[in-house]
Design a protein around this motif. Sequence first.
Motif, PDB file in Angstrom:
ATOM      1  N   GLY A   1       0.817  -1.218   0.000  1.00  0.00           N
ATOM      2  CA  GLY A   1       0.000   0.000   0.000  1.00  0.00           C
ATOM      3  C   GLY A   1       0.843   1.258   0.000  1.00  0.00           C
ATOM      4  O   GLY A   1       1.587   1.522   0.947  1.00  0.00           O
ATOM      5  N   LEU A   2       0.754   2.032  -1.083  1.00  0.00           N
ATOM      6  CA  LEU A   2       1.358   3.367  -1.132  1.00  0.00           C
ATOM      7  C   LEU A   2       0.240   4.375  -1.368  1.00  0.00           C
ATOM      8  O   LEU A   2      -0.859   4.010  -1.808  1.00  0.00           O
ATOM      9  CB  LEU A   2       2.394   3.465  -2.263  1.00  0.00           C
ATOM     10  N   ALA A   3       0.509   5.645  -1.090  1.00  0.00           N
ATOM     11  CA  ALA A   3      -0.523   6.670  -1.306  1.00  0.00           C
ATOM     12  C   ALA A   3      -0.377   7.252  -2.707  1.00  0.00           C
ATOM     13  O   ALA A   3       0.736   7.569  -3.133  1.00  0.00           O
ATOM     14  CB  ALA A   3      -0.379   7.768  -0.255  1.00  0.00           C
ATOM     15  N   PRO A   4      -1.502   7.419  -3.419  1.00  0.00           N
ATOM     16  CA  PRO A   4      -1.415   7.969  -4.777  1.00  0.00           C
ATOM     17  C   PRO A   4      -1.083   9.453  -4.751  1.00  0.00           C
ATOM     18  O   PRO A   4      -1.686  10.223  -4.006  1.00  0.00           O
ATOM     19  CB  PRO A   4      -2.827   7.743  -5.334  1.00  0.00           C
ATOM     20  N   GLY A   5      -0.134   9.856  -5.604  1.00  0.00           N
ATOM     21  CA  GLY A   5       0.273  11.265  -5.632  1.00  0.00           C
ATOM     22  C   GLY A   5      -0.863  12.199  -5.991  1.00  0.00           C
ATOM     23  O   GLY A   5      -0.891  13.351  -5.553  1.00  0.00           O
ATOM     24  N   ALA A   6      -1.834  11.697  -6.756  1.00  0.00           N
ATOM     25  CA  ALA A   6      -2.949  12.546  -7.180  1.00  0.00           C
ATOM     26  C   ALA A   6      -3.735  13.071  -5.974  1.00  0.00           C
ATOM     27  O   ALA A   6      -4.398  14.106  -6.064  1.00  0.00           O
ATOM     28  CB  ALA A   6      -3.873  11.769  -8.107  1.00  0.00           C
ATOM     29  N   ALA A   7      -3.649  12.385  -4.842  1.00  0.00           N
ATOM     30  CA  ALA A   7      -4.353  12.834  -3.642  1.00  0.00           C
ATOM     31  C   ALA A   7      -3.803  14.169  -3.140  1.00  0.00           C
ATOM     32  O   ALA A   7      -4.444  14.856  -2.347  1.00  0.00           O
ATOM     33  CB  ALA A   7      -4.224  11.790  -2.545  1.00  0.00           C
ATOM     34  N   PHE A   8      -2.610  14.544  -3.603  1.00  0.00           N
ATOM     35  CA  PHE A   8      -1.955  15.745  -3.085  1.00  0.00           C
ATOM     36  C   PHE A   8      -1.983  16.892  -4.083  1.00  0.00           C
ATOM     37  O   PHE A   8      -1.222  17.846  -3.975  1.00  0.00           O
ATOM     38  CB  PHE A   8      -0.516  15.419  -2.675  1.00  0.00           C
ATOM     39  N   GLY A   9      -2.865  16.770  -5.077  1.00  0.00           N
ATOM     40  CA  GLY A   9      -3.079  17.874  -6.006  1.00  0.00           C
ATOM     41  C   GLY A   9      -2.073  17.938  -7.123  1.00  0.00           C
ATOM     42  O   GLY A   9      -1.338  16.982  -7.398  1.00  0.00           O
ATOM     43  N   LYS A  10      -2.074  19.140  -7.761  1.00  0.00           N
ATOM     44  CA  LYS A  10      -1.208  19.334  -8.932  1.00  0.00           C
ATOM     45  C   LYS A  10       0.244  19.099  -8.538  1.00  0.00           C
ATOM     46  O   LYS A  10       0.680  19.497  -7.478  1.00  0.00           O
ATOM     47  CB  LYS A  10      -1.322  20.777  -9.414  1.00  0.00           C
ATOM     48  N   GLY A  11       0.970  18.513  -9.439  1.00  0.00           N
ATOM     49  CA  GLY A  11       2.371  18.277  -9.125  1.00  0.00           C
ATOM     50  C   GLY A  11       2.557  16.962  -8.411  1.00  0.00           C
ATOM     51  O   GLY A  11       3.664  16.457  -8.272  1.00  0.00           O
ATOM     52  N   GLY A  12       1.456  16.382  -7.906  1.00  0.00           N
ATOM     53  CA  GLY A  12       1.590  15.099  -7.236  1.00  0.00           C
ATOM     54  C   GLY A  12       1.196  13.937  -8.140  1.00  0.00           C
ATOM     55  O   GLY A  12       1.526  12.779  -7.874  1.00  0.00           O
ATOM     56  N   GLU A  13       0.495  14.266  -9.236  1.00  0.00           N
ATOM     57  CA  GLU A  13      -0.167  13.230 -10.050  1.00  0.00           C
ATOM     58  C   GLU A  13       0.741  12.099 -10.525  1.00  0.00           C
ATOM     59  O   GLU A  13       0.323  10.960 -10.600  1.00  0.00           O
ATOM     60  CB  GLU A  13      -0.816  13.841 -11.298  1.00  0.00           C
ATOM     61  N   ASN A  14       1.976  12.445 -10.856  1.00  0.00           N
ATOM     62  CA  ASN A  14       2.844  11.406 -11.429  1.00  0.00           C
ATOM     63  C   ASN A  14       3.657  10.647 -10.381  1.00  0.00           C
ATOM     64  O   ASN A  14       4.619   9.964 -10.717  1.00  0.00           O
ATOM     65  CB  ASN A  14       3.811  12.040 -12.439  1.00  0.00           C
ATOM     66  N   PHE A  15       3.265  10.804  -9.127  1.00  0.00           N
ATOM     67  CA  PHE A  15       4.085  10.235  -8.049  1.00  0.00           C
ATOM     68  C   PHE A  15       3.289   9.299  -7.147  1.00  0.00           C
ATOM     69  O   PHE A  15       2.062   9.311  -7.150  1.00  0.00           O
ATOM     70  CB  PHE A  15       4.632  11.369  -7.176  1.00  0.00           C
ATOM     71  N   LEU A  16       4.043   8.552  -6.355  1.00  0.00           N
ATOM     72  CA  LEU A  16       3.463   7.789  -5.254  1.00  0.00           C
ATOM     73  C   LEU A  16       4.183   8.232  -3.982  1.00  0.00           C
ATOM     74  O   LEU A  16       5.369   8.546  -4.027  1.00  0.00           O
ATOM     75  CB  LEU A  16       3.703   6.291  -5.454  1.00  0.00           C
ATOM     76  N   ARG A  17       3.461   8.243  -2.876  1.00  0.00           N
ATOM     77  CA  ARG A  17       4.105   8.605  -1.609  1.00  0.00           C
ATOM     78  C   ARG A  17       4.283   7.367  -0.752  1.00  0.00           C
ATOM     79  O   ARG A  17       3.354   6.581  -0.597  1.00  0.00           O
ATOM     80  CB  ARG A  17       3.252   9.619  -0.837  1.00  0.00           C
ATOM     81  N   LEU A  18       5.475   7.264  -0.198  1.00  0.00           N
ATOM     82  CA  LEU A  18       5.792   6.125   0.661  1.00  0.00           C
ATOM     83  C   LEU A  18       6.193   6.660   2.035  1.00  0.00           C
ATOM     84  O   LEU A  18       7.013   7.575   2.126  1.00  0.00           O
ATOM     85  CB  LEU A  18       6.948   5.353   0.016  1.00  0.00           C
ATOM     86  N   CYS A  19       5.611   6.090   3.089  1.00  0.00           N
ATOM     87  CA  CYS A  19       5.994   6.486   4.461  1.00  0.00           C
ATOM     88  C   CYS A  19       6.956   5.433   5.010  1.00  0.00           C
ATOM     89  O   CYS A  19       6.596   4.267   5.146  1.00  0.00           O
ATOM     90  CB  CYS A  19       4.754   6.579   5.340  1.00  0.00           C
ATOM     91  N   TYR A  20       8.169   5.876   5.323  1.00  0.00           N
ATOM     92  CA  TYR A  20       9.194   4.905   5.757  1.00  0.00           C
ATOM     93  C   TYR A  20       9.378   4.844   7.275  1.00  0.00           C
ATOM     94  O   TYR A  20      10.372   4.284   7.760  1.00  0.00           O
ATOM     95  CB  TYR A  20      10.530   5.166   5.052  1.00  0.00           C
ATOM     96  N   ALA A  21       8.402   5.391   8.026  1.00  0.00           N
ATOM     97  CA  ALA A  21       8.524   5.374   9.496  1.00  0.00           C
ATOM     98  C   ALA A  21       8.097   4.016  10.061  1.00  0.00           C
ATOM     99  O   ALA A  21       7.254   3.932  10.952  1.00  0.00           O
ATOM    100  CB  ALA A  21       7.669   6.494  10.083  1.00  0.00           C
TER     101      ALA A  21
END
Length: 386
Positions: free
Chosen positions: A347-367
């Motif tokens: 499970g990663l978070a979709p970059g599109a959830a963070f608006g413009k500039g996030g669309e082409n990315f995925l967010r990973l929490c490494y904590a």
Amino acid sequence: MTGLEMRPEFLKLRDSEIRAVWQMGFTIPDVVGLWVGESDISTPDFICDAATRAMKEGKTFYTHQRGIPELRQALIEYHQMLYNVTLTDDRIAVTSAGMNAIMAIVQSLVSPGDNVIGVSPVWPNIFRCVEIMGGSTREVPLEPGQNGWFLDIEKLFAATDHRTRVIYLATPGNPTGWVINDSDRRALLDFARKRNIAIIADEVYNRLIYNCLASPSFLEIAEPDDPLFVVNSFSKTWCMTGWRLGWMIMPRNVSTQMERLIGFNTSGAQPFLQEAAIVAIREGEEWVRQWVDRCRQGRVFVLERLRNMNRVSVIPSEASFYLMLRIEEMGDSIEFCKKMVEEAKIGLAPGAAFGKGGENFLRLCYAQSELKLAKGMDRLQNFLGN
Ligand SMILES: Cc1ncc(COP(=O)(O)O)c(C=O)c1O
């Protein structure tokens, strides 16, 4: 819906896309979830014990709406220690976490027809607060580069107009880990002063930085009457996400009204939790050091793994506990994340959830523990076919 006529702002509220993907995980066993902004370790015992003690001692009554004076004093000392600034008590309000601080600040500033500018990719909740109040939002995207994220400060200024009430930025940023540089920080404060626009500086990740004790704060350069609100929280620094406890530092002249506004939102935060927060601040530095160290190791581990994967590139950052990654031929980030959860149980978070500039990315929490990160990286690598 019932036949009741609800406000259009209420009816238009939509769920965050992080939640939409994350909720899929509830029904799929054994998912390695690196999507949510929190660690897999719970609040340390010395803080939990202080809350239990306070509850047993009868600290269970209504209390000061701006927070108990002892916690405000501890916060004054904390900022002195981190930033060598001397805050006055009237500028501090304890809130029911960072989220509640942001909502109260937006309630105090934004009327229908006003707009709020956010540096994006941006944690989406701030924009929802603005929409609830009938305001509109504008994004100024950071630009990703080899060495991290870059803000074009002139673009930020150019996005404002006569109805702009707030510029919001999280530094360190969620999801980027971007930290504003010194000259932009000063230029932004000058601009806000001249134009009477409020800055909301969201500094909830200020301790999650890997080359110094705390990220630079707007408090270091601001005067007490500047149009500045700094938001912070116990959630990330002391692993207290479920406690719902945070604070704001506000301009002196709004203190009395803000106290009333907090009163009408929550009547103030729980006193036994506030007692524990004092212990977190006064006795927690060694624990925080170890916690940040764990995140540092997680970051190094994940970076190493990701850099050795085909199709993956990472935008580096020195702060927060997130990384933003790009995957070649990913397509829509939300669909991609859903597919990853279903097929690879990662499970990663979709970059599109963070608006413009996030669309082409995925967010990973490494904590997370190295074991969990290793399992997650194995699954990602398999899913990408390398
Ligand atoms: C940038 C940012 N600000 C504020 C918050 C709110 O945190 P809390 O409401 O738990 O204090 C979060 C939570 O993820 C965040 O990422």
